[in-house]
Design a protein around this motif. Sequence first.
Motif, PDB file in Angstrom:
ATOM      1  N   SER A  41      57.123  26.136  70.791  1.00 17.69           N
ATOM      2  CA  SER A  41      57.420  24.712  70.660  1.00 17.69           C
ATOM      3  C   SER A  41      56.143  23.908  70.449  1.00 17.69           C
ATOM      4  CB  SER A  41      58.146  24.190  71.901  1.00 17.69           C
ATOM      5  OG  SER A  41      57.340  24.348  73.049  1.00 17.69           O
ATOM      6  N   ARG A  42      54.993  24.585  70.520  1.00 18.36           N
ATOM      7  CA  ARG A  42      53.718  23.909  70.311  1.00 18.36           C
ATOM      8  C   ARG A  42      52.902  24.697  69.294  1.00 18.36           C
ATOM      9  NH1 ARG A  42      50.278  22.695  75.559  1.00 18.36           N
ATOM     10  NH2 ARG A  42      52.052  21.272  75.821  1.00 18.36           N
ATOM     11  N   ARG A  43      52.231  23.986  68.429  1.00 19.13           N
ATOM     12  CA  ARG A  43      51.393  24.615  67.411  1.00 19.13           C
ATOM     13  C   ARG A  43      50.026  23.946  67.416  1.00 19.13           C
ATOM     14  NH1 ARG A  43      50.704  29.147  64.624  1.00 19.13           N
ATOM     15  NH2 ARG A  43      52.957  29.231  64.238  1.00 19.13           N
ATOM     16  N   ASN A  44      48.977  24.747  67.569  1.00 15.07           N
ATOM     17  CA  ASN A  44      47.597  24.264  67.506  1.00 15.07           C
ATOM     18  C   ASN A  44      46.934  24.834  66.250  1.00 15.07           C
ATOM     19  OD1 ASN A  44      48.136  23.195  70.042  1.00 15.07           O
ATOM     20  ND2 ASN A  44      47.222  24.927  71.118  1.00 15.07           N
ATOM     21  N   PHE A  45      46.049  24.063  65.649  1.00 17.00           N
ATOM     22  CA  PHE A  45      45.425  24.526  64.409  1.00 17.00           C
ATOM     23  C   PHE A  45      44.114  23.792  64.163  1.00 17.00           C
ATOM     24  CE2 PHE A  45      48.378  21.093  63.462  1.00 17.00           C
ATOM     25  CZ  PHE A  45      47.621  20.228  62.694  1.00 17.00           C
ATOM     26  N   PHE A  46      43.229  24.457  63.397  1.00 15.14           N
ATOM     27  CA  PHE A  46      42.007  23.831  62.909  1.00 15.14           C
ATOM     28  C   PHE A  46      42.281  23.222  61.539  1.00 15.14           C
ATOM     29  CE2 PHE A  46      40.225  26.762  66.030  1.00 15.14           C
ATOM     30  CZ  PHE A  46      39.298  25.940  66.663  1.00 15.14           C
ATOM     31  N   ASP A  47      41.553  22.172  61.245  1.00 18.73           N
ATOM     32  CA  ASP A  47      41.813  21.417  60.024  1.00 18.73           C
ATOM     33  C   ASP A  47      40.484  20.998  59.401  1.00 18.73           C
ATOM     34  OD1 ASP A  47      43.266  20.171  58.067  1.00 18.73           O
ATOM     35  OD2 ASP A  47      43.740  18.388  59.238  1.00 18.73           O
ATOM     36  N   PHE A  48      40.385  21.125  58.070  1.00 23.91           N
ATOM     37  CA  PHE A  48      39.161  20.770  57.362  1.00 23.91           C
ATOM     38  C   PHE A  48      39.492  19.806  56.225  1.00 23.91           C
ATOM     39  CE2 PHE A  48      38.617  24.995  59.149  1.00 23.91           C
ATOM     40  CZ  PHE A  48      37.413  24.867  59.824  1.00 23.91           C
ATOM     41  N   SER A  49      38.679  18.768  56.100  1.00 21.05           N
ATOM     42  CA  SER A  49      38.888  17.748  55.075  1.00 21.05           C
ATOM     43  C   SER A  49      37.545  17.327  54.496  1.00 21.05           C
ATOM     44  CB  SER A  49      39.609  16.521  55.667  1.00 21.05           C
ATOM     45  OG  SER A  49      40.820  16.872  56.283  1.00 21.05           O
ATOM     46  N   SER A  50      37.616  16.643  53.368  1.00 21.08           N
ATOM     47  CA  SER A  50      36.399  16.165  52.720  1.00 21.08           C
ATOM     48  C   SER A  50      36.708  14.889  51.947  1.00 21.08           C
ATOM     49  CB  SER A  50      35.822  17.227  51.778  1.00 21.08           C
ATOM     50  OG  SER A  50      34.611  16.768  51.186  1.00 21.08           O
ATOM     51  N   SER A  51      35.712  14.013  51.825  1.00 17.79           N
ATOM     52  CA  SER A  51      35.871  12.757  51.095  1.00 17.79           C
ATOM     53  C   SER A  51      34.587  12.440  50.332  1.00 17.79           C
ATOM     54  CB  SER A  51      36.191  11.596  52.045  1.00 17.79           C
ATOM     55  OG  SER A  51      37.389  11.802  52.739  1.00 17.79           O
ATOM     56  N   ILE A  52      34.733  11.629  49.297  1.00 16.97           N
ATOM     57  CA  ILE A  52      33.581  11.079  48.589  1.00 16.97           C
ATOM     58  C   ILE A  52      33.832   9.598  48.368  1.00 16.97           C
ATOM     59  CG2 ILE A  52      32.897  13.225  47.458  1.00 16.97           C
ATOM     60  CD1 ILE A  52      34.272  12.220  44.925  1.00 16.97           C
ATOM     61  N   LEU A  53      32.740   8.862  48.178  1.00 19.85           N
ATOM     62  CA  LEU A  53      32.834   7.421  48.004  1.00 19.85           C
ATOM     63  C   LEU A  53      31.711   6.959  47.074  1.00 19.85           C
ATOM     64  CD1 LEU A  53      34.571   5.049  49.243  1.00 19.85           C
ATOM     65  CD2 LEU A  53      32.640   4.657  50.780  1.00 19.85           C
ATOM     66  N   PHE A  54      32.054   6.105  46.111  1.00 20.16           N
ATOM     67  CA  PHE A  54      31.077   5.437  45.256  1.00 20.16           C
ATOM     68  C   PHE A  54      31.170   3.944  45.546  1.00 20.16           C
ATOM     69  CE2 PHE A  54      32.181   9.324  43.045  1.00 20.16           C
ATOM     70  CZ  PHE A  54      30.955   9.812  42.605  1.00 20.16           C
ATOM     71  N   ASN A  55      30.033   3.296  45.724  1.00 22.09           N
ATOM     72  CA  ASN A  55      30.073   1.869  46.025  1.00 22.09           C
ATOM     73  C   ASN A  55      28.861   1.139  45.461  1.00 22.09           C
ATOM     74  OD1 ASN A  55      28.386   2.956  48.467  1.00 22.09           O
ATOM     75  ND2 ASN A  55      28.110   0.727  48.529  1.00 22.09           N
ATOM     76  N   ASN A  56      29.052  -0.151  45.182  1.00 22.66           N
ATOM     77  CA  ASN A  56      27.936  -1.054  44.908  1.00 22.66           C
ATOM     78  C   ASN A  56      28.046  -2.228  45.876  1.00 22.66           C
ATOM     79  OD1 ASN A  56      29.988  -2.680  43.882  1.00 22.66           O
ATOM     80  ND2 ASN A  56      29.425  -2.357  41.744  1.00 22.66           N
ATOM     81  N   GLU A  57      27.426  -3.353  45.565  1.00 24.00           N
ATOM     82  CA  GLU A  57      27.442  -4.479  46.493  1.00 24.00           C
ATOM     83  C   GLU A  57      28.815  -5.133  46.595  1.00 24.00           C
ATOM     84  OE1 GLU A  57      24.401  -7.336  45.881  1.00 24.00           O
ATOM     85  OE2 GLU A  57      22.866  -5.851  45.431  1.00 24.00           O
ATOM     86  N   ASP A  58      29.674  -4.915  45.630  1.00 26.44           N
ATOM     87  CA  ASP A  58      30.940  -5.641  45.571  1.00 26.44           C
ATOM     88  C   ASP A  58      32.178  -4.772  45.716  1.00 26.44           C
ATOM     89  OD1 ASP A  58      29.578  -8.111  44.981  1.00 26.44           O
ATOM     90  OD2 ASP A  58      29.329  -7.380  42.927  1.00 26.44           O
ATOM     91  N   SER A  59      32.132  -3.516  45.294  1.00 27.17           N
ATOM     92  CA  SER A  59      33.345  -2.711  45.181  1.00 27.17           C
ATOM     93  C   SER A  59      33.086  -1.286  45.634  1.00 27.17           C
ATOM     94  CB  SER A  59      33.847  -2.700  43.730  1.00 27.17           C
ATOM     95  OG  SER A  59      33.974  -4.011  43.227  1.00 27.17           O
ATOM     96  N   TRP A  60      34.173  -0.555  45.853  1.00 29.88           N
ATOM     97  CA  TRP A  60      34.065   0.867  46.144  1.00 29.88           C
ATOM     98  C   TRP A  60      35.278   1.624  45.616  1.00 29.88           C
ATOM     99  CZ3 TRP A  60      38.213   2.109  49.145  1.00 29.88           C
ATOM    100  CH2 TRP A  60      38.684   1.175  50.075  1.00 29.88           C
TER     101      TRP A  60
END
Length: 333
Positions: free
Chosen positions: A158-177
């Motif tokens: 009734s219980r499940r444990n797991f490891f999880d891996f994620s990744s992100s990238i971001l580009f930004n300047n002074e006004d936007s991303w």
Amino acid sequence: MKRFLILVLLVFSVNGLFAQDVIFSQNFLVPETLNTSFTGALRSSKMGSVHRSQWRNSAFKTNSNFVFFDTWFERYKTGLGISFLNQTESASTYTFNQINFNYSMAFQISDSWYFRPSISVGYGMKNYGFQNLLLEDQINISGGVINTSSLDPLLLRSRRNFFDFSSSILFNNEDSWIGLTVKHLNKPNISLTENGNIPLDIFFSTHANILLPIFNNYRNDFIGMSKLFLITNFMSQGKFNRLDLGLQYVVDDRFSLGIIGFTSPLKTTNQSNFLNAISAFAGVRWNGFRFGYSYDVNTTKLLNTGGIHEFSISYDFNVNIRFLERYKCVPFF
């Protein structure tokens, strides 16, 4: 037999309802919920939380909570953070908890643009509360007692444990991303049975906050302090897809108002709606504090659910560090 069928239906419904990630409506006010590259993005230490109350008037009331803390190391141009996510559902007593450790870096790639990659390692715990069910083989009619255990194979886990891996990238300047997030790269197993294997679908999100330069040429003090942003976020996970599209109005970087439409551009069935909900949000910044509130109105046939309320609060421990010119911060309210 009837109880067995009910249990089977519950198993499949729980897997279907909660195999998808929690999506916060205020992900543009608290972008740490959306992209781990925002870890340390203000070049200071910051902490905050978001509370989401969903379908309060229905039997499937769901509460979600997100808490985070991150900090920035100027010398190494890196950010470190930790976040905790909790979700509970009233009808099935389903509970989900996950803790994540986040690491981000920043590179200047042009005079005005920066590139920020990040990785996240998490540990998740799903609990389906099957211990509250009473099955037929637990009832001892002759003895008039209830056995505490069952031989039903579906109750072995009734219980499940797991490891999880994620990744992100971001580009930004002074006004936007502009950003990209990919969660569950290892496709962790969330099966309820002992030898089962149900991989959690990979979650994709492409999101952007783009400044629309319509107030740049106004000399009026009030209008000159105004900014209008186009906000968009396309998400996909398994058969689920969603496109958020809206506008955010910011005055003097202290007050924020916005509206977002939640759509399903890629219909999975003929009954799928294009517009699922509309969210209105507001934010206030005072000293180092940021407060946010949003309310989602359902536009589908799900009526009298009570809507979705979200409250957020965060605190920046060094509000002046963002004004340093030698290294720009990611702009977000």
